[in-house]
Design an enzyme around this catalytic site. Structure first.
Site, PDB file in Angstrom:
ATOM      1  N   GLU A 398       0.816  -1.228   0.000  1.00  0.00           N
ATOM      2  CA  GLU A 398       0.000   0.000   0.000  1.00  0.00           C
ATOM      3  C   GLU A 398       0.841   1.265   0.000  1.00  0.00           C
ATOM      4  O   GLU A 398       0.557   2.228  -0.712  1.00  0.00           O
ATOM      5  CB  GLU A 398      -0.949   0.004   1.206  1.00  0.00           C
ATOM      6  CG  GLU A 398      -2.118  -0.951   1.099  1.00  0.00           C
ATOM      7  CD  GLU A 398      -1.819  -2.352   1.571  1.00  0.00           C
ATOM      8  OE1 GLU A 398      -2.734  -3.191   1.573  1.00  0.00           O
ATOM      9  OE2 GLU A 398      -0.647  -2.618   1.950  1.00  0.00           O
ATOM     10  N   ASP A 423      -9.567  -0.068   5.978  1.00  0.00           N
ATOM     11  CA  ASP A 423      -8.709  -0.421   7.100  1.00  0.00           C
ATOM     12  C   ASP A 423      -7.244  -0.535   6.681  1.00  0.00           C
ATOM     13  O   ASP A 423      -6.333  -0.231   7.462  1.00  0.00           O
ATOM     14  CB  ASP A 423      -9.149  -1.764   7.693  1.00  0.00           C
ATOM     15  CG  ASP A 423     -10.650  -1.838   7.923  1.00  0.00           C
ATOM     16  OD1 ASP A 423     -11.068  -1.907   9.079  1.00  0.00           O
ATOM     17  OD2 ASP A 423     -11.404  -1.806   6.927  1.00  0.00           O
ATOM     18  N   HIS A 465     -11.892  -5.036   8.895  1.00  0.00           N
ATOM     19  CA  HIS A 465     -12.543  -4.811   7.616  1.00  0.00           C
ATOM     20  C   HIS A 465     -13.779  -3.932   7.778  1.00  0.00           C
ATOM     21  O   HIS A 465     -14.643  -3.921   6.908  1.00  0.00           O
ATOM     22  CB  HIS A 465     -12.967  -6.144   6.976  1.00  0.00           C
ATOM     23  CG  HIS A 465     -11.823  -7.020   6.581  1.00  0.00           C
ATOM     24  ND1 HIS A 465     -11.088  -7.739   7.487  1.00  0.00           N
ATOM     25  CD2 HIS A 465     -11.283  -7.294   5.361  1.00  0.00           C
ATOM     26  CE1 HIS A 465     -10.145  -8.420   6.848  1.00  0.00           C
ATOM     27  NE2 HIS A 465     -10.248  -8.167   5.558  1.00  0.00           N
TER      28      HIS A 465
END
Length: 659
Positions: A398, A423, A465
Site C-alpha cells: 500500500e 482499514d 474490515h
C-alpha cells in the site's frame, strides 16, 4: 585508491573534479555559518561527495534524481542557483519552500530533483512512480533514488524494490552504505553482509562500488543508465563509503571508533582525486588555485545575496491557500437527460470508466483490480476496455503504490489508488499524511491522487474490515475528504475527485454498494466538492450526517412521522459546508450530529465545536453527537449492532426535542 580513467578525456575528468570540489567547499563554509548561528542545522556529506556528484553527472539532465540529506552534490551538479539554495538553508522566502521546510526537503521540477522527507523510505516509491510514467510514455529514461543503509531497514525500501522489480521499472536504487544509521552501526541494523545480497532476492541486478571513487561511481551509473534505458528494469547499486562528520553536527562522532576515521581519511574522495589529477598532469596547481578561487567567489556572492534577503513575513491567507494547488471547480452538468437505474457500486464504476475516457493520463492501481475486477467488482471489464498498463494489479504494498501516485503526479499523470478495504490504508499512512498532503505546501508539487476506500461496518466483518477512519484524514491539511451516501452523489463526487489535482480520500460504504439504487444520469457529470445536500426539510430538529448515517436518519424520519426533520448530508468532510450547517441550525435550533465513526475524535466533535463558537445564539438546546462506541469494531452481529449508533439515534432525538 585506483582511478581507472578508461576512455575519459582530461576535460571530462576536470569537470568531475570541479563538480566534487564545489559541494566540499560549500560544506566547509556551512560549518562556519552553523557555528555563527546563520544556519540552524546541517547534515554533512563530507566524505561522501563522490556518490552524489558521480551519479548525477552520469545521468541526462532531464532524468529525475531523488536525494537525501548528504547529497548536496546532486543540487550543485544540477546547477541549482546557490543563492536560492542558501536561502533555502536559512529559511528565506526565496528558497524553494518559502521558508516552510529546511535543508534538502524540497524539489525542483526545473532541475528534475525531488527532495526527501524526514521519514526517508517513502521517497523510494516516488521514484517508482516517476519511472512508471516514463515507461507508460515509452520514454527511454531512468530515475535514480538514494537510500542510506539505515533507511533501507524501513518497509518502504522493500515495497519500492519489490514493485519496481515486478513492474520492470527503470530505477537505480543507490544505497549509500556509510556504516551507520545515526549512531547505530550496521551490525545492529541488519544481518546480511552486503546490500548486493538483496538484489537476487528481488530478482534484480545488484552491484557494489567504491563510493569514494568519483570515476568509478560515474562510470558505473553511466553504464547502468544506458542499459536500463534500452531494457527497462531496476538495479541496486551499493556505494560503500563513510561520513567524516556526525549524522548532523549536533550529534557528534564519539560513537565512532577513531581507527575508522584514520582508515577513511586516507580515502577522502576530494583529496585523493585531486592528487590523482595532479600526478597525471591533468590538473596543475595553478589551475587548482584558479578553480578554488572561482568557486569561492560564487559561494560568497550567493551567501551575500541570500543573507541580504529578510526572513519571510507570515501571511495567514497565503499559508492556507498554499496547502492546495489552486483549482476552481467548474461543475459539469450531464449533456443529456438520459438516466438509468444504477446501484451505488455501478455509479462508482460509471464514474471511473467515464473519467478514464476523459483523462488518458489517468492510471488505476490496486490489489486484484485488473482481470478479477476488484473484490467488489467495481473495475470488472476495465482491463478489456483500457488495458493492463492503465488498470494495474499491485503487490500488497500500500505504501509503495501511494508513493507511486505522487511520482506519477510529478510527471503529469493522474492516479486512482484503490484500498481493498479502508482499514488497510494504515499501511500507507505516512505516504498520505507526510507526502501527498504536504507536497504542494512544501514545494509546489501537487499530488493528483484519489484514494478509494470501501469503508464501514454492519457486515459482521470484524475489527480489520469495518473501520470508519475518515477522521484520520479530516485532521490533515492538504487532503480533501468526500463520503457520498447515494448513487447520484457517488458518481458525481468521484468524477469531481478525479478532476481535482489535489489528493482526495474517497470513502464508499460497503453496505451501500448493492443495497441502494437510484436513477442517475448516463452522461459524465460532477458535484461540487465541499457542498452539502439537504436531503429532507423540516422545522423541529436537524440531523447533520453523511454516508450510512443519511439512511439511518431517513429511516428514523419514517418511523417518527410526527417529527419534522432537516437531514443535512455533508457529502464532503474536508472541506465541509459551514454555510449549510449554519442554515440548518438557524432553521431548527436543535442539532444532532450523527456518524458511524467512533465518538471520541470523530468529525462530529469538530462540527459541534464550530456550531458552539459560531451559532450559539441560534440554538434552543445543546448540540448532541450520536456515534459508535469507543471500541474496535466487533465481529459478532449482536455486538456489532450495539457498537453502531443506529439504535441510540431515536433516544437522542427524543431527548433533544424534550430539552
Amino acid at each position: 585508491m585506483n582511478f581507472n580513467r578508461k576512455e575519459y578525456t582530461d576535460d571530462e575528468l576536470l569537470d568531475l573534479y570541479k563538480a566534487i570540489l564545489k559541494p566540499r567547499m560549500i560544506e566547509e563554509r556551512m560549518l562556519v555559518l552553523l557555528r555563527q548561528g546563520k544556519v540552524s542545522k546541517w547534515f554533512s556529506g563530507i566524505g561522501q561527495e563522490a556518490i552524489s556528484v558521480g551519479a548525477t553527472l552520469a545521468l541526462e539532465p532531464d532524468e529525475y534524481i531523488l536525494p537525501l540529506h548528504r547529497n548536496l552534490g546532486v543540487f550543485t551538479s544540477r546547477h541549482v542557483p546557490l543563492d536560492r539554495l542558501f536561502a533555502q538553508f536559512q529559511g528565506k522566502k526565496t528558497g524553494f519552500t518559502k521558508g516552510r521546510d529546511r535543508s534538502f526537503h524540497f524539489g525542483s521540477n526545473e532541475h528534475h530533483i525531488v527532495g526527501m522527507i524526514s521519514h526517508l523510505g517513502p521517497q523510494l516509491a516516488v521514484a517508482d512512480g516517476i519511472a512508471l510514467a516514463d515507461l507508460l510514455e515509452q520514454k527511454e529514461k531512468v530515475t535514480l533514488v538514494f537510500s542510506g543503509d539505515g533507511g533501507a531497514s524501513e518497509g518502504d525500501f522493500h515495497e519500492a524494490l519489490n514493485v519496481a522489480a515486478v513492474w520492470g521499472l527503470p530505477v537505480i536504487f543507490m544505497i549509500e552504505n556509510n556504516g551507520y544509521g545515526l549512531s547505530t552501526p550496521n551490525s545492529e541494523q541488519f544481518k546480511f553482509r552486503h546490500f548486493t545480497d538483496k538484489g537476487p532476492a528481488y530478482g534484480i541486478d545488484a552491484l557494489q562500488i567504491d563510493g569514494n571513487n568519483v570515476v568509478e561511481v560515474f562510470d558505473t551509473v553511466r553504464q547502468a543508465a544506458d542499459s536500463l534505458r534500452k531494457s527497462p528494469r531496476p538495479i541496486l547499486i551499493e556505494a560503500v563509503t563513510f561520513r567524516m562528520r556526525g549524522h548532523e553536527e549536533a550529534s557528534g562522532t564519539k560513537y565512532v571508533p577513531q581507527e575508522l576515521f584514520e582508515k577513511w581519511v586516507k580515502k577522502d574522495p576530494v583529496v585523493t582525486f585531486e592528487k590523482y589529477l595532479l600526478d597525471e598532469l591533468v590538473l596543475t596547481q595553478k589551475t587548482l588555485d584558479s578553480i578554488r578561487e572561482e568557486i569561492k567567489q560564487e559561494i560568497e556572492q550567493a551567501l551575500e545575496t541570500a543573507g541580504a534577503t529578510p526572513l519571510p513575513e507570515a501571511d495567514q491567507q497565503e499559508e492556507l491557500a498554499d496547502m492546495y494547488k489552486p483549482f476552481e471547480q467548474q461543475v459539469v452538468a450531464p449533456a443529456t437527460d438520459a438516466r438509468t437505474e444504477k446501484r451505488f457500486v455501478d455509479a462508482i464504476s460509471d464514474a471511473l470508466r467515464q473519467s478514464m475516457e476523459r483523462y488518458p493520463e489517468l492510471v488505476l492501481m490496486g490489489q486484484d483490480i485488473a482481470e478479477y475486477g476488484g473484490v467488489f467488482k467495481v473495475t470488472e471489464g476495465f482491463v478489456q476496455a483500457f488495458g493492463k498498463e492503465r488498470v494495474r494489479n499491485t503487490p500488497l504494498c500500500e505504501s509503495a503504490i501511494l508513493g507511486i501516485g505522487l511520482g506519477m503526479s510529478v510527471r503529469g499523470k493522474k492516479s486512482m489508488v484503490e484500498m481493498q478495504f479502508a482499514d488497510f490504508v494504515s499501511s500507507g499512512f505516512s505516504q498520505i499524511i507526510n507526502n501527498l498532503a504536504k507536497s504542494h505546501y512544501r514545494w509546489g508539487q501537487h499530488a493528483d491522487v484519489v484514494v478509494r476506500m470501501p469503508t464501514g461496518a454492519g457486515a459482521a466483518a470484524g475489527p480489520f474490515h469495518s473501520q470508519s477512519n475518515e477522521a484520520w484524514f479530516v485532521h490533515t491539511p492538504g487532503l480533501k475528504v468526500v463520503y457520498p451516501s447515494s448513487p447520484y452523489d457517488a458518481k458525481g463526487l468521484l468524477n469531481a475527485a478525479l478532476e481535482d489535482p489535489n489528493p482526495v480520500m474517497y470513502f464508499e460504504h460497503k453496505l451501500l454498494y448493492r443495497a441502494v439504487s437510484q436513477q442517475i444520469p448516463d452522461d459524465y457529470y460532477t458535484i461540487e466538492i465541499g457542498k452539502a445536500n439537504l436531503v429532507a426539510e423540516g422545522d423541529d430538529l436537524s440531523i447533520i450526517t453523511y454516508g450510512m448515517g443519511v439512511h439511518w436518519a431517513k429511516q428514523l424520519q419514517q418511523e417518527m412521522p410526527e417529527v419534522s426533520f432537516d437531514i443535512l448530508d455533508l457529502r464532503s468532510l474536508l472541506p465541509w459546508d459551514k454555510e449549510a450547517v449554519r442554515a440548518t441550525v438557524a432553521k431548527t435550533g436543535r442539532v444532532i450530529i450523527l456518524h458511524e465513526d467512533t465518538l471520541t475524535g470523530g468529525i462530529g466533535g469538530e462540527i459541534a465545536a464550530w456550531i458552539a463558537e459560531n451559532c450559539f445564539e441560534l440554538l434552543d438546546g445543546p448540540v448532541t453527537r450520536v456515534a459508535s462506541l469507543d471500541t474496535a469494531v466487533p465481529f459478532s452481529p449482536p455486538l456489532e449492532q450495539e457498537f453502531l449508533p443506529k439504535q441510540r439515534l431515536r433516544q437522542k432525538v427524543e431527548a433533544a426535542l424534550n430539552f
